[in-house]
Design a protein around this motif. Structure first.
Motif, PDB file in Angstrom:
ATOM      1  N   MET A   1      20.578  -5.973  10.881  1.00 17.84           N
ATOM      2  CA  MET A   1      20.351  -7.324  10.358  1.00 17.84           C
ATOM      3  C   MET A   1      19.082  -7.348   9.531  1.00 17.84           C
ATOM      4  O   MET A   1      18.055  -6.811   9.929  1.00 17.84           O
ATOM      5  N   ALA A   2      19.146  -7.964   8.393  1.00 13.11           N
ATOM      6  CA  ALA A   2      17.960  -8.087   7.561  1.00 13.11           C
ATOM      7  C   ALA A   2      16.917  -8.953   8.256  1.00 13.11           C
ATOM      8  O   ALA A   2      17.234  -9.970   8.859  1.00 13.11           O
ATOM      9  N   THR A   3      15.679  -8.525   8.199  1.00 14.93           N
ATOM     10  CA  THR A   3      14.593  -9.275   8.829  1.00 14.93           C
ATOM     11  C   THR A   3      13.662  -9.910   7.827  1.00 14.93           C
ATOM     12  O   THR A   3      12.816 -10.714   8.191  1.00 14.93           O
ATOM     13  N   GLY A   4      13.790  -9.553   6.537  1.00 16.42           N
ATOM     14  CA  GLY A   4      12.896 -10.101   5.524  1.00 16.42           C
ATOM     15  C   GLY A   4      11.533  -9.453   5.484  1.00 16.42           C
ATOM     16  O   GLY A   4      10.609  -9.997   4.882  1.00 16.42           O
ATOM     17  N   LEU A   5      11.367  -8.279   6.113  1.00 16.94           N
ATOM     18  CA  LEU A   5      10.069  -7.617   6.155  1.00 16.94           C
ATOM     19  C   LEU A   5       9.884  -6.702   4.945  1.00 16.94           C
ATOM     20  O   LEU A   5      10.758  -5.893   4.622  1.00 16.94           O
ATOM     21  N   GLY A   6       8.755  -6.842   4.290  1.00 21.79           N
ATOM     22  CA  GLY A   6       8.451  -6.024   3.133  1.00 21.79           C
ATOM     23  C   GLY A   6       6.974  -5.689   3.082  1.00 21.79           C
ATOM     24  O   GLY A   6       6.182  -6.158   3.905  1.00 21.79           O
ATOM     25  N   VAL A   7       6.608  -4.862   2.117  1.00 28.07           N
ATOM     26  CA  VAL A   7       5.220  -4.438   1.961  1.00 28.07           C
ATOM     27  C   VAL A   7       4.805  -4.572   0.501  1.00 28.07           C
ATOM     28  O   VAL A   7       5.638  -4.659  -0.397  1.00 28.07           O
ATOM     29  N   ASP A   8       3.499  -4.599   0.302  1.00 32.56           N
ATOM     30  CA  ASP A   8       2.959  -4.390  -1.041  1.00 32.56           C
ATOM     31  C   ASP A   8       1.932  -3.284  -0.923  1.00 32.56           C
ATOM     32  O   ASP A   8       1.152  -3.243   0.023  1.00 32.56           O
ATOM     33  N   VAL A   9       1.962  -2.360  -1.874  1.00 32.91           N
ATOM     34  CA  VAL A   9       1.161  -1.149  -1.755  1.00 32.91           C
ATOM     35  C   VAL A   9       0.352  -0.892  -3.017  1.00 32.91           C
ATOM     36  O   VAL A   9       0.744  -1.257  -4.118  1.00 32.91           O
ATOM     37  N   HIS A  10      -0.778  -0.238  -2.792  1.00 33.78           N
ATOM     38  CA  HIS A  10      -1.709   0.163  -3.841  1.00 33.78           C
ATOM     39  C   HIS A  10      -1.550   1.666  -4.040  1.00 33.78           C
ATOM     40  O   HIS A  10      -1.537   2.422  -3.066  1.00 33.78           O
ATOM     41  N   PRO A  11      -1.416   2.149  -5.279  1.00 29.74           N
ATOM     42  CA  PRO A  11      -1.141   3.570  -5.500  1.00 29.74           C
ATOM     43  C   PRO A  11      -2.155   4.520  -4.874  1.00 29.74           C
ATOM     44  O   PRO A  11      -1.790   5.648  -4.534  1.00 29.74           O
ATOM     45  N   TYR A  12      -3.408   4.085  -4.723  1.00 26.18           N
ATOM     46  CA  TYR A  12      -4.398   4.984  -4.131  1.00 26.18           C
ATOM     47  C   TYR A  12      -4.587   4.726  -2.641  1.00 26.18           C
ATOM     48  O   TYR A  12      -4.504   5.646  -1.827  1.00 26.18           O
ATOM     49  N   TYR A  13      -4.808   3.497  -2.249  1.00 28.07           N
ATOM     50  CA  TYR A  13      -5.176   3.217  -0.858  1.00 28.07           C
ATOM     51  C   TYR A  13      -4.019   3.404   0.114  1.00 28.07           C
ATOM     52  O   TYR A  13      -4.219   3.645   1.299  1.00 28.07           O
ATOM     53  N   GLN A  14      -2.787   3.287  -0.358  1.00 29.37           N
ATOM     54  CA  GLN A  14      -1.640   3.586   0.499  1.00 29.37           C
ATOM     55  C   GLN A  14      -0.917   4.852   0.027  1.00 29.37           C
ATOM     56  O   GLN A  14       0.285   5.014   0.246  1.00 29.37           O
ATOM     57  N   ARG A  15      -1.665   5.761  -0.602  1.00 32.95           N
ATOM     58  CA  ARG A  15      -1.060   7.009  -1.073  1.00 32.95           C
ATOM     59  C   ARG A  15      -0.449   7.769   0.113  1.00 32.95           C
ATOM     60  O   ARG A  15      -0.967   7.768   1.212  1.00 32.95           O
ATOM     61  N   SER A  18       5.406   6.497   3.420  1.00 30.02           N
ATOM     62  CA  SER A  18       6.864   6.415   3.382  1.00 30.02           C
ATOM     63  C   SER A  18       7.261   5.070   3.978  1.00 30.02           C
ATOM     64  O   SER A  18       6.422   4.359   4.533  1.00 30.02           O
ATOM     65  N   PHE A  19       8.549   4.718   3.901  1.00 25.63           N
ATOM     66  CA  PHE A  19       8.904   3.308   4.077  1.00 25.63           C
ATOM     67  C   PHE A  19      10.036   3.039   5.072  1.00 25.63           C
ATOM     68  O   PHE A  19      10.940   2.262   4.781  1.00 25.63           O
ATOM     69  N   PRO A  20      10.003   3.603   6.266  1.00 26.12           N
ATOM     70  CA  PRO A  20      11.058   3.271   7.237  1.00 26.12           C
ATOM     71  C   PRO A  20      10.966   1.808   7.664  1.00 26.12           C
ATOM     72  O   PRO A  20       9.889   1.293   7.946  1.00 26.12           O
ATOM     73  N   GLY A  21      12.114   1.134   7.692  1.00 19.91           N
ATOM     74  CA  GLY A  21      12.150  -0.255   8.128  1.00 19.91           C
ATOM     75  C   GLY A  21      11.778  -1.267   7.071  1.00 19.91           C
ATOM     76  O   GLY A  21      11.885  -2.469   7.296  1.00 19.91           O
ATOM     77  N   VAL A  22      11.348  -0.808   5.900  1.00 16.77           N
ATOM     78  CA  VAL A  22      10.949  -1.709   4.819  1.00 16.77           C
ATOM     79  C   VAL A  22      12.186  -2.126   4.030  1.00 16.77           C
ATOM     80  O   VAL A  22      13.038  -1.291   3.701  1.00 16.77           O
ATOM     81  N   GLU A  23      12.293  -3.405   3.694  1.00 12.93           N
ATOM     82  CA  GLU A  23      13.461  -3.918   2.982  1.00 12.93           C
ATOM     83  C   GLU A  23      13.195  -4.207   1.510  1.00 12.93           C
ATOM     84  O   GLU A  23      14.146  -4.319   0.729  1.00 12.93           O
ATOM     85  N   TYR A  24      11.940  -4.340   1.116  1.00 12.94           N
ATOM     86  CA  TYR A  24      11.582  -4.564  -0.285  1.00 12.94           C
ATOM     87  C   TYR A  24      10.102  -4.280  -0.412  1.00 12.94           C
ATOM     88  O   TYR A  24       9.369  -4.214   0.595  1.00 12.94           O
ATOM     89  N   ASN A 192       4.684  -8.393   4.623  1.00  8.07           N
ATOM     90  CA  ASN A 192       5.179  -9.664   4.108  1.00  8.07           C
ATOM     91  C   ASN A 192       6.464 -10.062   4.826  1.00  8.07           C
ATOM     92  O   ASN A 192       7.278  -9.208   5.173  1.00  8.07           O
ATOM     93  N   GLN A 193       6.622 -11.363   5.026  1.00 11.20           N
ATOM     94  CA  GLN A 193       7.848 -11.909   5.612  1.00 11.20           C
ATOM     95  C   GLN A 193       8.500 -12.825   4.583  1.00 11.20           C
ATOM     96  O   GLN A 193       7.885 -13.791   4.130  1.00 11.20           O
ATOM     97  N   ALA A 194       9.737 -12.524   4.215  1.00 13.80           N
ATOM     98  CA  ALA A 194      10.471 -13.357   3.265  1.00 13.80           C
ATOM     99  C   ALA A 194      11.329 -14.365   4.021  1.00 13.80           C
ATOM    100  O   ALA A 194      11.979 -14.021   5.013  1.00 13.80           O
TER     101      ALA A 194
END
Length: 321
Positions: A1-15, A18-24, A192-194
């Motif tokens: 089931m979609a939960t609406g959970l997502g992330v926003d990432v910075h190319p250096y600080y979150q270098r 990987s993205f298990p469980g991320v939907e967007y 983030n929660q959508a």
């Protein structure tokens, strides 16, 4: 089931993330009207690596521009070009307007003008823009009332944006914490929660038009009584979205939503993957539905019935569409 959970990432600080469980996801792709490129540790860091990982994982993503003084329309064009180059067209392109004493402090008028110019240019390109601000700046600027109708992405950690009256408008995505974790990440991650699908574009799975926030216009509703750790069963066969609607000033805390398929000839029920069960976690979690956030919750393919376990002080409506 979609939960609406997502992330926003910075190319250096979150270098390395990987993205298990991320939907967007949103990736920082530009600073003002400049493509993001940070030379550090004997290499140049760009958005390319995160974009590649997200593409390989099949996760829709888009880019965001860290706003800086200048022409918002020019910033939009640079960001859109990067989104196209990297395949980041599944999530609405966003302008991140926030104060930084080392870069710029935005007056309300300046933030509104810059944000609207960005949004207008994105619309001219045939896309819907997104605007990111913290809750207090969002209240001052009220992009939810702009004629450009951007996706509203609001930041407030540990509390709902509307708590204590900090923000009184609509929002689609809530950045609710800044200390999340992802495997391999060099630093903490924003979560983030959508609450709508507005951030997803037509090219994203399940994306396109935003669902009707009033499910009574889409299908019949049933009424769930007030209760503590109570449950209700809802027929969802052939439906794609589930909504919980309560009156203003009320809320519904959902502890789990479990789905079941049709019973086969062996008379055994068939479980359907994708259920949410926060009650089995330690400590138990809950999913809160409020009047301006009724859903939707995506119903997995093959589901015939959903069992919703909840706590609510008042009766509320449940609908599938």
């Amino acid at each position: 089931m979609a939960t609406g959970l997502g992330v926003d990432v910075h190319p250096y600080y979150q270098r390395g993330a990987s993205f298990p469980g991320v939907e967007y996801a949103w990736i920082k792709m530009t600073d003002g009207a400049a493509v993001y490129a940070l030379e550090r540790d004997s290499r140049v860091w760009t958005a390319d690596a995160h974009a590649r990982r997200l593409r390989e994982a099949g996760i829709p993503f888009g880019g965001y521009c860290y706003a800086q003084p200048g022409d918002g329309a020019v910033a939009a064009r640079v960001l859109l070009a990067e989104c196209d180059r990297l395949g980041g067209t599944g999530v609405a392109p966003a302008i991140d307007i926030e104060d930084n004493r080392d870069i710029h402090t935005w007056s309300t008028r300046e933030a509104v003008d810059h944000g609207r110019a960005f949004c207008a240019e994105v619309i001219r390109a045939g896309r819907r823009p997104a605007v990111y601000m913290n809750a207090s700046k969002m209240q001052a600027c009220r992009p939810d009332e702009w004629p450009e109708d951007p996706v509203i992405w609001v930041a407030r950690y540990g509390r709902a944006p509307e708590a204590s009256g900090v923000y009184r408008g609509h929002y689609d995505v809530h950045q609710f914490r800044e200390d999340g974790q992802l495997p391999g990440s060099a630093g903490r991650v924003d979560w983030n929660q959508a609450y709508t699908l507005a951030h997803l574009t037509a090219s994203a799975p399940g994306g396109g038009t935003t669902p009707n926030p009033d499910p009574t216009e889409d299908d019949d509703m049933i009424t769930a009584p007030a209760g503590t750790d109570d449950h209700i069963n809802v027929i969802v066969k052939g439906k794609t979205s589930l909504y919980l609607a309560c009156s203003w000033g009320q809320k519904v805390d959902v502890h789990s939503i479990l789905y079941y398929g049709d019973t086969g000839q062996d008379l055994k029920g068939t479980g359907v993957g994708g259920g949410y069960d926060g009650g089995l976690r330690t400590p138990p979690e809950k999913w809160t539905f409020q009047p301006n956030r009724p859903g939707p919750v995506r119903i997995p393919v093959g589901a015939a019935m959903a069992t919703i376990r909840y706590t609510a002080a008042h009766s509320f409506a449940v609908g599938a569409a």
